[in-house]
Design a protein around this motif. Structure first.
Motif, PDB file in Angstrom:
ATOM      1  N   SER A 275       0.840  -1.197   0.000  1.00 14.66           N
ATOM      2  CA  SER A 275       0.000   0.000   0.000  1.00 14.66           C
ATOM      3  C   SER A 275       0.879   1.253   0.000  1.00 14.66           C
ATOM      4  O   SER A 275       1.891   1.305   0.709  1.00 14.66           O
ATOM      5  N   HIS A 276       0.487   2.209  -0.815  1.00 14.21           N
ATOM      6  CA  HIS A 276       1.211   3.484  -0.936  1.00 14.21           C
ATOM      7  C   HIS A 276       2.673   3.265  -1.328  1.00 14.21           C
ATOM      8  O   HIS A 276       3.567   3.979  -0.865  1.00 14.21           O
ATOM      9  N   ALA A 277       2.917   2.270  -2.178  1.00 13.70           N
ATOM     10  CA  ALA A 277       4.280   1.987  -2.634  1.00 13.70           C
ATOM     11  C   ALA A 277       4.825   3.114  -3.503  1.00 13.70           C
ATOM     12  O   ALA A 277       6.034   3.358  -3.530  1.00 13.70           O
ATOM     13  N   TYR A 278       3.924   3.798  -4.204  1.00 15.67           N
ATOM     14  CA  TYR A 278       4.337   4.881  -5.096  1.00 15.67           C
ATOM     15  C   TYR A 278       3.600   6.166  -4.719  1.00 15.67           C
ATOM     16  O   TYR A 278       2.400   6.156  -4.472  1.00 15.67           O
ATOM     17  N   ARG A 279       4.350   7.288  -4.700  1.00 13.18           N
ATOM     18  CA  ARG A 279       3.737   8.571  -4.346  1.00 13.18           C
ATOM     19  C   ARG A 279       2.873   9.110  -5.483  1.00 13.18           C
ATOM     20  O   ARG A 279       1.798   9.656  -5.255  1.00 13.18           O
ATOM     21  N   ASN A 280       3.366   8.971  -6.701  1.00 13.70           N
ATOM     22  CA  ASN A 280       2.641   9.461  -7.864  1.00 13.70           C
ATOM     23  C   ASN A 280       3.149   8.737  -9.101  1.00 13.70           C
ATOM     24  O   ASN A 280       3.999   7.844  -8.998  1.00 13.70           O
ATOM     25  N   MET A 281       2.648   9.129 -10.253  1.00 15.26           N
ATOM     26  CA  MET A 281       2.991   8.460 -11.503  1.00 15.26           C
ATOM     27  C   MET A 281       4.495   8.530 -11.799  1.00 15.26           C
ATOM     28  O   MET A 281       5.106   7.518 -12.171  1.00 15.26           O
ATOM     29  N   PHE A 282       5.096   9.701 -11.614  1.00 12.22           N
ATOM     30  CA  PHE A 282       6.516   9.860 -11.921  1.00 12.22           C
ATOM     31  C   PHE A 282       7.380   9.065 -10.946  1.00 12.22           C
ATOM     32  O   PHE A 282       8.406   8.485 -11.333  1.00 12.22           O
ATOM     33  N   ASP A 283       6.961   9.023  -9.682  1.00 15.16           N
ATOM     34  CA  ASP A 283       7.674   8.229  -8.684  1.00 15.16           C
ATOM     35  C   ASP A 283       7.608   6.746  -9.043  1.00 15.16           C
ATOM     36  O   ASP A 283       8.603   6.026  -8.912  1.00 15.16           O
ATOM     37  N   ALA A 284       6.451   6.310  -9.513  1.00 12.60           N
ATOM     38  CA  ALA A 284       6.284   4.904  -9.912  1.00 12.60           C
ATOM     39  C   ALA A 284       7.201   4.563 -11.087  1.00 12.60           C
ATOM     40  O   ALA A 284       7.865   3.516 -11.087  1.00 12.60           O
ATOM     41  N   LEU A 285       7.264   5.440 -12.080  1.00 13.21           N
ATOM     42  CA  LEU A 285       8.139   5.213 -13.234  1.00 13.21           C
ATOM     43  C   LEU A 285       9.598   5.104 -12.796  1.00 13.21           C
ATOM     44  O   LEU A 285      10.329   4.210 -13.241  1.00 13.21           O
ATOM     45  N   GLN A 286      10.027   5.999 -11.897  1.00 12.21           N
ATOM     46  CA  GLN A 286      11.413   5.991 -11.417  1.00 12.21           C
ATOM     47  C   GLN A 286      11.730   4.739 -10.617  1.00 12.21           C
ATOM     48  O   GLN A 286      12.789   4.121 -10.801  1.00 12.21           O
ATOM     49  N   ARG A 287      10.807   4.350  -9.732  1.00 15.89           N
ATOM     50  CA  ARG A 287      11.047   3.182  -8.882  1.00 15.89           C
ATOM     51  C   ARG A 287      11.080   1.886  -9.704  1.00 15.89           C
ATOM     52  O   ARG A 287      11.887   0.991  -9.442  1.00 15.89           O
ATOM     53  N   ILE A 288      10.181   1.779 -10.672  1.00 19.15           N
ATOM     54  CA  ILE A 288      10.174   0.590 -11.536  1.00 19.15           C
ATOM     55  C   ILE A 288      11.458   0.526 -12.346  1.00 19.15           C
ATOM     56  O   ILE A 288      12.085  -0.536 -12.480  1.00 19.15           O
ATOM     57  N   MET A 289      11.880   1.677 -12.883  1.00 24.45           N
ATOM     58  CA  MET A 289      13.128   1.732 -13.649  1.00 24.45           C
ATOM     59  C   MET A 289      14.324   1.329 -12.777  1.00 24.45           C
ATOM     60  O   MET A 289      15.199   0.569 -13.212  1.00 24.45           O
ATOM     61  N   LYS A 290      14.353   1.823 -11.537  1.00 23.97           N
ATOM     62  CA  LYS A 290      15.479   1.562 -10.646  1.00 23.97           C
ATOM     63  C   LYS A 290      15.550   0.104 -10.214  1.00 23.97           C
ATOM     64  O   LYS A 290      16.633  -0.491 -10.185  1.00 23.97           O
ATOM     65  N   SER A 291      14.408  -0.476  -9.864  1.00 23.91           N
ATOM     66  CA  SER A 291      14.407  -1.836  -9.313  1.00 23.91           C
ATOM     67  C   SER A 291      14.271  -2.929 -10.378  1.00 23.91           C
ATOM     68  O   SER A 291      14.733  -4.050 -10.179  1.00 23.91           O
ATOM     69  N   GLU A 292      13.660  -2.603 -11.518  1.00 22.78           N
ATOM     70  CA  GLU A 292      13.385  -3.636 -12.519  1.00 22.78           C
ATOM     71  C   GLU A 292      13.988  -3.337 -13.886  1.00 22.78           C
ATOM     72  O   GLU A 292      13.914  -4.164 -14.791  1.00 22.78           O
ATOM     73  N   GLY A 293      14.546  -2.143 -14.036  1.00 25.79           N
ATOM     74  CA  GLY A 293      15.148  -1.773 -15.317  1.00 25.79           C
ATOM     75  C   GLY A 293      14.097  -1.402 -16.355  1.00 25.79           C
ATOM     76  O   GLY A 293      12.894  -1.388 -16.086  1.00 25.79           O
ATOM     77  N   TRP A 294      14.601  -1.109 -17.575  1.00 26.53           N
ATOM     78  CA  TRP A 294      13.684  -0.767 -18.669  1.00 26.53           C
ATOM     79  C   TRP A 294      12.689  -1.891 -18.932  1.00 26.53           C
ATOM     80  O   TRP A 294      11.538  -1.648 -19.297  1.00 26.53           O
ATOM     81  N   ALA A 295      13.151  -3.130 -18.745  1.00 24.68           N
ATOM     82  CA  ALA A 295      12.274  -4.275 -19.007  1.00 24.68           C
ATOM     83  C   ALA A 295      11.040  -4.248 -18.115  1.00 24.68           C
ATOM     84  O   ALA A 295       9.970  -4.737 -18.501  1.00 24.68           O
ATOM     85  N   GLY A 296      11.172  -3.654 -16.914  1.00 23.17           N
ATOM     86  CA  GLY A 296      10.037  -3.581 -16.004  1.00 23.17           C
ATOM     87  C   GLY A 296       8.884  -2.774 -16.562  1.00 23.17           C
ATOM     88  O   GLY A 296       7.711  -3.061 -16.285  1.00 23.17           O
ATOM     89  N   LEU A 297       9.209  -1.743 -17.346  1.00 21.27           N
ATOM     90  CA  LEU A 297       8.169  -0.898 -17.941  1.00 21.27           C
ATOM     91  C   LEU A 297       7.488  -1.576 -19.124  1.00 21.27           C
ATOM     92  O   LEU A 297       6.455  -1.101 -19.606  1.00 21.27           O
ATOM     93  N   TYR A 298       8.084  -2.666 -19.595  1.00 20.19           N
ATOM     94  CA  TYR A 298       7.502  -3.374 -20.740  1.00 20.19           C
ATOM     95  C   TYR A 298       7.098  -4.807 -20.382  1.00 20.19           C
ATOM     96  O   TYR A 298       6.981  -5.654 -21.255  1.00 20.19           O
ATOM     97  N   LYS A 299       6.885  -5.040 -19.092  1.00 20.25           N
ATOM     98  CA  LYS A 299       6.379  -6.347 -18.686  1.00 20.25           C
ATOM     99  C   LYS A 299       5.000  -6.571 -19.295  1.00 20.25           C
ATOM    100  O   LYS A 299       4.136  -5.697 -19.235  1.00 20.25           O
ATOM    101  N   GLY A 300       4.827  -7.739 -19.866  1.00 20.88           N
ATOM    102  CA  GLY A 300       3.543  -8.052 -20.489  1.00 20.88           C
ATOM    103  C   GLY A 300       3.386  -7.498 -21.886  1.00 20.88           C
ATOM    104  O   GLY A 300       2.305  -7.571 -22.462  1.00 20.88           O
ATOM    105  N   ILE A 301       4.468  -6.968 -22.481  1.00 21.70           N
ATOM    106  CA  ILE A 301       4.357  -6.331 -23.802  1.00 21.70           C
ATOM    107  C   ILE A 301       4.002  -7.356 -24.885  1.00 21.70           C
ATOM    108  O   ILE A 301       3.282  -7.035 -25.832  1.00 21.70           O
ATOM    109  N   VAL A 302       4.499  -8.589 -24.743  1.00 24.14           N
ATOM    110  CA  VAL A 302       4.207  -9.597 -25.780  1.00 24.14           C
ATOM    111  C   VAL A 302       2.715  -9.961 -25.789  1.00 24.14           C
ATOM    112  O   VAL A 302       2.050  -9.808 -26.819  1.00 24.14           O
ATOM    113  N   PRO A 303       2.149 -10.436 -24.642  1.00 23.39           N
ATOM    114  CA  PRO A 303       0.700 -10.706 -24.684  1.00 23.39           C
ATOM    115  C   PRO A 303      -0.126  -9.444 -24.927  1.00 23.39           C
ATOM    116  O   PRO A 303      -1.206  -9.505 -25.518  1.00 23.39           O
TER     117      PRO A 303
END
Length: 331
Positions: A275-303
């Protein structure tokens, strides 16, 4: 006083849009469920990513085929249509509003409600109409989108056995605002997505009609053939859905993370989004990039891409056929 012809046209757009959305959502639901499972998984979604990042832990889903087998083994065939009821409750009004707003804008610009009179309008109008329609439709149907995501991502054992139980728990724990968790990235995503989808569909239709006229002139046919076959409409919808999804997928991932914040899933599905893992949209993008890399932003891109192409094609073809059929019945 509203012109009866315009009122009838609006009814046709609403009904045809709802039918098209319902058919498309039901047909592509299995791919949507797989896509959501990938998007909400914090661990890598490929075996290669696990090896490259030297991670010893296991990911629940590591590929489309593996995910399909796992869902079928653990949840049976109904697992691929999990959350389809709120999805239909979302997509039918969503598509109805989207097509209605788009057609209304074209009617206003051309001074005619007839579809054939819209073909000479600027192609940019289709992009604007799609974007405006997408925004209006998103706001009107968003709570059902959130419920669909939660029900589709929960796996087994179920956290919420019914849509009603999920709805009541969200109201109890998050309040009314909880039903709109992730709305900001959704609106930011939907403007380019819906604009691209409608705009590229309109553009591909124009190109195909020009191609038909060229072919007709080569064979010395009498007159020009502007009509599009159902297969050509299908290809136009296929191309438009693919283009839109490839551009806007990262924001869809962010939206899904907001929607399932705090969802208590079984540990076998991996780490959960707190809960409340991300403060806002930009924070979510930064945290996903930091912890999961660019691939994290494209999870599920194939299906997602595999789903977006037929979904766009089925939606537009179903809309064209339903619209023509309703117009012939209501004349």
């Amino acid at each position: 006083m509203e012109d009866p012809g315009q009122l009838k046209r609006a009814m046709i757009d609403v009904t045809a849009g709802a039918i098209a959305g319902g058919i498309s959502r039901t047909v592509t639901s299995p791919l949507d469920v797989i896509k959501i499972r990938f998007q909400v998984q914090l661990e890598p979604t490929t075996s290669w990513a696990l090896v490259r990042r030297n991670l010893s832990g296991q990911s629940k889903y590591t590929g489309m085929l593996q995910a399909t087998k796992d869902i079928f083994r653990e949840e049976g065939l109904p697992g691929f249509w999990r959350g389809n009821v709120p999805a239909l409750l979302m997509v039918m009004p969503y598509t109805a509003i989207q097509f209605t707003v788009s057609h209304k804008l074209k009617t206003f610009a051309s001074g005619s409600s007839k579809t054939e009179d819209h073909i000479n309008l600027s192609p940019y109008l289709a992009y604007v109409g799609g974007a405006l329609g997408g925004c209006a439709a998103t706001i009107g149907s968003y709570p059902f989108d959130l419920l669909r995501t939660i029900l589709a991502s929960q796996g087994e054992p179920k956290v919420y056995p019914t849509m009603r139980s999920a709805f009541l728990d969200i109201i109890r724990t998050r309040g009314i605002r909880g039903l709109y968790a992730g709305l900001s990235p959704t609106l930011v995503e939907i403007v380019p997505y819906a604009g691209l989808q409608f705009g590229t569909y309109d553009t591909f239709k124009r190109w195909t009609m020009a191609w038909n006229r060229y072919q007709s002139s080569k064979t010395n046919s009498v007159g020009t053939d502007d009509g599009l076959t159902s297969f050509q409409l299908f290809l136009c919808g296929l191309a438009s859905g693919t283009c839109a999804k490839l551009v806007c997928h990262p924001l869809d991932v962010v939206k899904k993370r907001f929607q399932i914040e705090g969802l208590q899933r079984h540990p076998r599905y991996g780490a959960r989004v707190e809960s409340h893992a991300y403060r806002n949209m930009f924070d979510a993008l930064q945290r996903i990039m930091k912890s999961e890399g660019w691939a994290g932003l494209y999870k599920g891109i194939v299906p997602s891409t595999v789903k977006a192409a037929p979904a766009g094609a089925v939606t537009f073809v179903a809309y064209e056929f339903a619209s023509d059929w309703l117009e012939s019945r209501w004349t």
